[in-house]
Scaffold this motif. Structure first.
Motif, PDB file in Angstrom:
ATOM      1  N   ALA A 124       0.840  -1.200   0.000  1.00 21.29           N
ATOM      2  CA  ALA A 124       0.000   0.000   0.000  1.00 21.29           C
ATOM      3  C   ALA A 124       0.878   1.254   0.000  1.00 21.29           C
ATOM      4  O   ALA A 124       0.621   2.221  -0.737  1.00 21.29           O
ATOM      5  CB  ALA A 124      -0.918   0.005   1.222  1.00 21.29           C
ATOM      6  N   ILE A 139       2.374   1.836  -3.495  1.00 23.94           N
ATOM      7  CA  ILE A 139       1.400   2.383  -4.455  1.00 23.94           C
ATOM      8  C   ILE A 139       1.214   3.880  -4.217  1.00 23.94           C
ATOM      9  O   ILE A 139       1.281   4.692  -5.140  1.00 23.94           O
ATOM     10  CB  ILE A 139       0.043   1.659  -4.324  1.00 23.94           C
ATOM     11  CG1 ILE A 139       0.176   0.199  -4.790  1.00 23.94           C
ATOM     12  CG2 ILE A 139      -1.031   2.380  -5.137  1.00 23.94           C
ATOM     13  CD1 ILE A 139      -1.049  -0.645  -4.472  1.00 23.94           C
ATOM     14  N   ARG A 140       0.996   4.233  -2.969  1.00 24.34           N
ATOM     15  CA  ARG A 140       0.728   5.645  -2.671  1.00 24.34           C
ATOM     16  C   ARG A 140       1.984   6.498  -2.824  1.00 24.34           C
ATOM     17  O   ARG A 140       1.908   7.640  -3.269  1.00 24.34           O
ATOM     18  CB  ARG A 140       0.154   5.794  -1.259  1.00 24.34           C
ATOM     19  CG  ARG A 140      -1.287   5.332  -1.142  1.00 24.34           C
ATOM     20  CD  ARG A 140      -2.231   6.211  -1.965  1.00 24.34           C
ATOM     21  NE  ARG A 140      -3.592   5.753  -1.826  1.00 24.34           N
ATOM     22  CZ  ARG A 140      -4.240   4.997  -2.717  1.00 24.34           C
ATOM     23  NH1 ARG A 140      -3.639   4.641  -3.843  1.00 24.34           N
ATOM     24  NH2 ARG A 140      -5.474   4.608  -2.502  1.00 24.34           N
ATOM     25  N   GLU A 196       2.287   7.355  -6.425  1.00 25.75           N
ATOM     26  CA  GLU A 196       1.206   8.262  -6.818  1.00 25.75           C
ATOM     27  C   GLU A 196       1.489   9.695  -6.328  1.00 25.75           C
ATOM     28  O   GLU A 196       1.311  10.673  -7.065  1.00 25.75           O
ATOM     29  CB  GLU A 196      -0.097   7.740  -6.206  1.00 25.75           C
ATOM     30  CG  GLU A 196      -1.317   8.582  -6.477  1.00 25.75           C
ATOM     31  CD  GLU A 196      -2.505   8.120  -5.628  1.00 25.75           C
ATOM     32  OE1 GLU A 196      -2.654   6.904  -5.394  1.00 25.75           O
ATOM     33  OE2 GLU A 196      -3.278   8.995  -5.199  1.00 25.75           O
ATOM     34  N   GLU A 233      -0.166  -2.866 -10.036  1.00 21.09           N
ATOM     35  CA  GLU A 233      -1.143  -3.971 -10.105  1.00 21.09           C
ATOM     36  C   GLU A 233      -0.635  -5.194  -9.343  1.00 21.09           C
ATOM     37  O   GLU A 233      -1.411  -5.886  -8.682  1.00 21.09           O
ATOM     38  CB  GLU A 233      -1.441  -4.324 -11.571  1.00 21.09           C
ATOM     39  CG  GLU A 233      -2.296  -3.280 -12.289  1.00 21.09           C
ATOM     40  CD  GLU A 233      -1.551  -1.972 -12.549  1.00 21.09           C
ATOM     41  OE1 GLU A 233      -0.302  -1.995 -12.623  1.00 21.09           O
ATOM     42  OE2 GLU A 233      -2.227  -0.926 -12.659  1.00 21.09           O
ATOM     43  N   ARG A 293      -1.271  -4.517  -5.801  1.00 21.83           N
ATOM     44  CA  ARG A 293      -2.684  -4.721  -5.433  1.00 21.83           C
ATOM     45  C   ARG A 293      -2.990  -6.220  -5.305  1.00 21.83           C
ATOM     46  O   ARG A 293      -3.755  -6.623  -4.431  1.00 21.83           O
ATOM     47  CB  ARG A 293      -3.611  -4.074  -6.466  1.00 21.83           C
ATOM     48  CG  ARG A 293      -3.619  -2.563  -6.375  1.00 21.83           C
ATOM     49  CD  ARG A 293      -4.678  -1.939  -7.290  1.00 21.83           C
ATOM     50  NE  ARG A 293      -4.776  -0.519  -7.010  1.00 21.83           N
ATOM     51  CZ  ARG A 293      -4.009   0.424  -7.582  1.00 21.83           C
ATOM     52  NH1 ARG A 293      -3.104   0.083  -8.477  1.00 21.83           N
ATOM     53  NH2 ARG A 293      -4.140   1.692  -7.246  1.00 21.83           N
ATOM     54  N   ASN A 294      -2.383  -7.018  -6.180  1.00 20.05           N
ATOM     55  CA  ASN A 294      -2.560  -8.470  -6.052  1.00 20.05           C
ATOM     56  C   ASN A 294      -2.023  -8.962  -4.707  1.00 20.05           C
ATOM     57  O   ASN A 294      -2.630  -9.818  -4.057  1.00 20.05           O
ATOM     58  CB  ASN A 294      -1.838  -9.213  -7.178  1.00 20.05           C
ATOM     59  CG  ASN A 294      -2.512  -9.015  -8.526  1.00 20.05           C
ATOM     60  OD1 ASN A 294      -3.635  -8.524  -8.600  1.00 20.05           O
ATOM     61  ND2 ASN A 294      -1.814  -9.386  -9.586  1.00 20.05           N
ATOM     62  N   ILE A 314      -1.801  -7.270  -1.951  1.00 19.70           N
ATOM     63  CA  ILE A 314      -2.720  -6.868  -0.879  1.00 19.70           C
ATOM     64  C   ILE A 314      -3.943  -7.786  -0.859  1.00 19.70           C
ATOM     65  O   ILE A 314      -4.364  -8.262   0.198  1.00 19.70           O
ATOM     66  CB  ILE A 314      -3.148  -5.392  -1.057  1.00 19.70           C
ATOM     67  CG1 ILE A 314      -1.929  -4.475  -0.912  1.00 19.70           C
ATOM     68  CG2 ILE A 314      -4.231  -5.018  -0.043  1.00 19.70           C
ATOM     69  CD1 ILE A 314      -2.197  -3.024  -1.260  1.00 19.70           C
ATOM     70  N   TRP A 315      -4.484  -8.050  -2.011  1.00 18.87           N
ATOM     71  CA  TRP A 315      -5.655  -8.936  -2.069  1.00 18.87           C
ATOM     72  C   TRP A 315      -5.306 -10.308  -1.482  1.00 18.87           C
ATOM     73  O   TRP A 315      -6.031 -10.834  -0.632  1.00 18.87           O
ATOM     74  CB  TRP A 315      -6.157  -9.075  -3.516  1.00 18.87           C
ATOM     75  CG  TRP A 315      -7.247 -10.093  -3.626  1.00 18.87           C
ATOM     76  CD1 TRP A 315      -7.108 -11.413  -3.900  1.00 18.87           C
ATOM     77  CD2 TRP A 315      -8.646  -9.874  -3.386  1.00 18.87           C
ATOM     78  NE1 TRP A 315      -8.332 -12.034  -3.858  1.00 18.87           N
ATOM     79  CE2 TRP A 315      -9.293 -11.116  -3.544  1.00 18.87           C
ATOM     80  CE3 TRP A 315      -9.413  -8.752  -3.065  1.00 18.87           C
ATOM     81  CZ2 TRP A 315     -10.669 -11.269  -3.390  1.00 18.87           C
ATOM     82  CZ3 TRP A 315     -10.787  -8.905  -2.913  1.00 18.87           C
ATOM     83  CH2 TRP A 315     -11.395 -10.145  -3.071  1.00 18.87           C
ATOM     84  N   LEU A 333      -4.769 -10.166   2.398  1.00 20.85           N
ATOM     85  CA  LEU A 333      -5.865  -9.785   3.295  1.00 20.85           C
ATOM     86  C   LEU A 333      -7.224 -10.371   2.967  1.00 20.85           C
ATOM     87  O   LEU A 333      -8.043 -10.576   3.856  1.00 20.85           O
ATOM     88  CB  LEU A 333      -6.012  -8.259   3.310  1.00 20.85           C
ATOM     89  CG  LEU A 333      -4.830  -7.452   3.811  1.00 20.85           C
ATOM     90  CD1 LEU A 333      -5.157  -5.982   3.752  1.00 20.85           C
ATOM     91  CD2 LEU A 333      -4.479  -7.863   5.232  1.00 20.85           C
TER      92      LEU A 333
END
Lengths: 394, 358
Positions: A317, A320-321, A324, A382, A385-386, A388-389, A392
């Protein structure tokens, strides 16, 4: 629960500030603030000063010449360096390769490499990605075959940051072609001047020069250059990539942007920036500052070990941030400077600035373009994000 | 730096979670008496007035659970704001007795600060004109949280000398009109109008300036952020469960990467709210007044700049069922709409943040 920096942490912050104020050469800080990729000659003097102070390797264990700092102290150091425009010295060597050699390397490798890395006499690059192995790193094809006392390496690496100025590459190669993709890999130290190593620079859209292709043709290295045991490279690579989990938040760099932007707006107001636009830019700056304040505490939560089993998700996380927000910060700077960021500036001071361009303009477009790479390297958004998914929610 | 909850804090969280789980299905019955019995009101009251004087961390742990459970009691208003204001303005026995009665639940006080047509302004246009030994109140207060159920109203009014006084008045007294109505998230508020309402001088608890009123609201602002955080985390957990149970096109929704990434995105935003809350708590402990106010506004902007989008995405990921009142997830979206404009909205706090940053 106690959400405050300790008195020791505050004292440490002052100590770091005082050291940087006293030791960081003004011209180096000016170059670093521009944001072009630093050459080795540019940052070596800074590394030598850090080394003299015992601060060359914040993330190595103390017994190997590291600082023995707590995670919070490392965070403070990174933040203060960022704010003061102190360059980051060879991230790959100090934050990634060094800890791997400390943890997995033989005493002979440790003795040979660690001290020169600290002093700045030995610079590493990291040979992981390949043309067919990007996000899917485990599918890499470079092979290392044992031949007597040597390994013979054949293959190709790509996106190799700093290969053009490194002394060695830490090369992830396949040592057991019959094992499952992750199981047959090893990490081997390759001298960049070994016969069969060819480095070709890759031009990138930011106009700077930092990544390369590295071709390996029948490159012979002594078997003792293999780190740890054969075929444990995947474990080591995960350790390496996970070692500086919070680095990808770039809090030091983000705080540098946040500190700089109000002054840029004020300056541009004297060069024709209108009050409505200025107000909008100040608003964007405040929104970014609020996001970064939260990001800093996300980093602190990870560093303090609050996350436990959610660590992988929290680190993703942050990555990613971080990317960004860097893009938002760099985009905001270019917006404030307007048409003055159109020229292709070079880091070389010998070229004159175009008419009317302020000293703050060089590097701004380059940095904005470069930060798109932060959405890709170290695992794309991406992939994060995978992770993290899977951590969690799966 | 220690992010681990103490044993006492874990117990507080567990007891709150159990309490709300036990009364699920009965969310609309008043639980103020139970809040008092559980010590949650005393937690906010100062120690020298019959309270516990709990840390802000403890209050926020409770607030998170209240948000998770969609509790409707006006804890931020009638416990935090009212007690903080009284603590700052009243004196001596009056202060101690009133706070002690609020802490044990025997007197419930609703803060009445906002007025018609004045958005989030805290300077009262309501006048308290000297009249004999007492005052004559004229004007109206709106959106008083729990105002229809309170034993006393705590109001701000401008005195003849231009300073602001805080008054404690009985809403049942003649000359007071209380209009109670529901909010979009099923909470209860009231408007109160005073028409030349005469009160004794003892109703004036004391004088206060606008900055002190704003400061008294700040702990309640953090509580609403924590309340939102608890609610959003619950909405995400519900959505995750839903995606694994609901099948379309012959497979669980959870197998579609677009939906996975959408959920991950709101998870990241929600987790950043927790981090923002922590930076604000650190500033409460460590910062000067400016740093504290700035950090709390930062938290508010971070929280409510994202809260509706997070809760709305949770509704969206549920499909049609998410839009129904019968299903819980949509209630979080409604709650965010109310909370985000309860003590100043995102633009209000962004302006405050920017003014304090220069």
């Amino acid at each position: 629960m106690k959400l405050a920096f300790s008195d020791e942490d505050k004292a440490f912050r002052q100590e770091v500030r005082a050291f940087i104020a006293a030791e960081l050469p003004a011209d180096l800080a000016r170059r670093e603030a521009m944001g072009f990729h630093n050459g080795r000659a540019t940052v070596d003097p800074w590394q030598r000063k850090l080394h003299a102070r015992g601060w060359a390797a914040p993330s190595w264990p103390r017994e190997y010449g590291g600082t023995g700092w707590s995670p919070i102290q490392r965070y403070i150091f990174e933040l203060e360096c960022g704010l003061a425009n102190a360059p980051e010295y060879s991230l790959i060597a100090m934050s990634m390769v060094g800890p791997v050699i400390c943890r997995f390397g033989s005493p002979a490798l440790q003795e040979r490499f660690l001290a020169p890395m600290l002093s700045g006499d030995c610079w590493f690059c990291q040979g992981f990605s390949e043309p067919q192995a990007g996000s899917d790193l485990a599918s890499l094809r470079t092979r290392a075959v044992r031949d007597g006392d040597d390994y013979v390496i054949n293959g190709q690496k790509i996106w190799t940051t700093d290969a053009h100025m490194a002394d060695y590459m830490i090369c992830l190669a396949r040592t057991d072609p019959d094992a499952k993709p992750q199981a047959g890999l090893s990490m081997i130290i390759v001298p960049m001047d070994a016969p069969g190593v060819t480095v070709r620079p890759i031009g990138t859209i930011d106009g700077d020069a930092h990544v390369n292709e590295v071709f390996l043709e029948d490159v012979r290295v002594p078997a003792g250059h293999l780190i740890g045991k054969p075929n444990e490279g995947w474990t080591q690579a995960k350790f390496l990539l996970g070692h500086e989990r919070t680095h990808n938040a770039y809090v030091g760099m983000l705080c540098r942007y946040l500190a700089r932007i109000p002054g840029l707006i004020d300056d541009e107001c004297t060069r024709g920036l209108g009050p409505v636009e200025a107000a909008e830019y100040r608003r964007r700056h405040a929104l970014l500052a609020i996001d970064v304040e939260a990001l800093q505490w996300s980093v602190l939560r990870v560093l303090a070990g609050e996350e436990g089993p959610r660590l992988n998700a929290a680190a993703s996380a942050i990555a990613i941030r971080g990317a960004e927000y860097l893009l938002r910060a760099a985009d905001l700077e270019t917006a404030i400077l307007g048409p003055q960021v159109i020229p292709r500036f070079r880091p070389d001071d010998s070229l004159p600035l175009p008419a009317g361009a302020p000293a703050s303009a060089p590097g701004r477009s380059t940095q904005y373009l470069y930060w798109w790479a932060a959405t890709i390297f170290g695992g794309t958004d991406e992939i994060q994000r995978n992770i993290i998914w899977n951590t969690l929610f799966r | 730096m220690d992010f681990t909850a103490s044993n006492e804090q874990e117990m507080l969280r567990d007891s709150a979670r159990r309490f709300f789980a036990d009364r699920e299905g009965d969310r609309h019955a008043s639980a103020w008496g139970s809040y008092a019995d559980l010590g949650w009101l005393a937690l906010v009251a100062p120690e020298d007035a019959g309270g516990i004087g709990g840390d802000i961390e403890d209050i926020l742990i409770l607030a998170e659970e209240m948000g998770r459970a969609l509790a409707h009691e006006p804890y931020a208003g009638s416990a935090i704001v009212a007690m903080r204001l009284i603590d700052r303005t009243a004196d001596g026995d009056a202060r101690r007795e009133l706070l002690a009665a609020m802490a044990d639940g025997s007197i419930r006080v609703a803060p009445a600060l906002y007025e018609p047509g004045r958005r989030y302004a805290l300077s009262p246009s309501m006048r308290a004109t000297g009249d004999g030994g007492g005052f004559r109140l004229s004007g109206a207060k709106i959106l008083v949280p729990g105002g229809g159920d309170a034993d006393r109203l705590l109001l701000s009014a401008t005195l003849d000398d231009g300073t602001i006084g805080l008054f404690l008045v009985d809403p049942a007294a003649t000359g007071t009109t209380v209009s109670r109505y529901a909010t979009i998230d099923d909470g209860a508020v009231a408007d109160v109008a005073f028409d030349a309402f005469i009160i004794g001088s003892e109703s004036l608890l004391g004088r206060i300036d606008i900055e002190a009123i704003d400061d008294a609201l700040d702990d309640a602002r953090l509580a609403l952020c924590a309340d939102a955080l608890g609610g959003l985390e619950r909405a995400i957990a519900m959505t995750s469960d839903y995606l694994s149970t609901r099948s379309q096109f012959g497979q669980p929704l959870a197998s579609f990467q677009a939906l996975q990434h959408s959920l991950v995105e709101i998870f990241i935003d929600t987790d950043s709210i927790r981090s923002s809350l922590y930076q604000a708590v650190a500033a409460v402990h460590d910062g000067d007044g400016v740093a504290r106010r700035r950090a709390i506004s930062s938290c508010w902007v971070k929280t409510f700049g994202a809260a509706k989008r997070i809760a709305g995405t949770a509704v969206h990921l549920h499909g049609g069922i998410g839009m129904t009142t019968e299903y819980q997830v949509g209630h979080y979206l409604r709650r965010m709409m109310v909370s985000e404009r309860s003590f100043g909205d995102v633009e209000h706090h962004l302006a405050r943040y920017m003014a304090l940053s220069t």
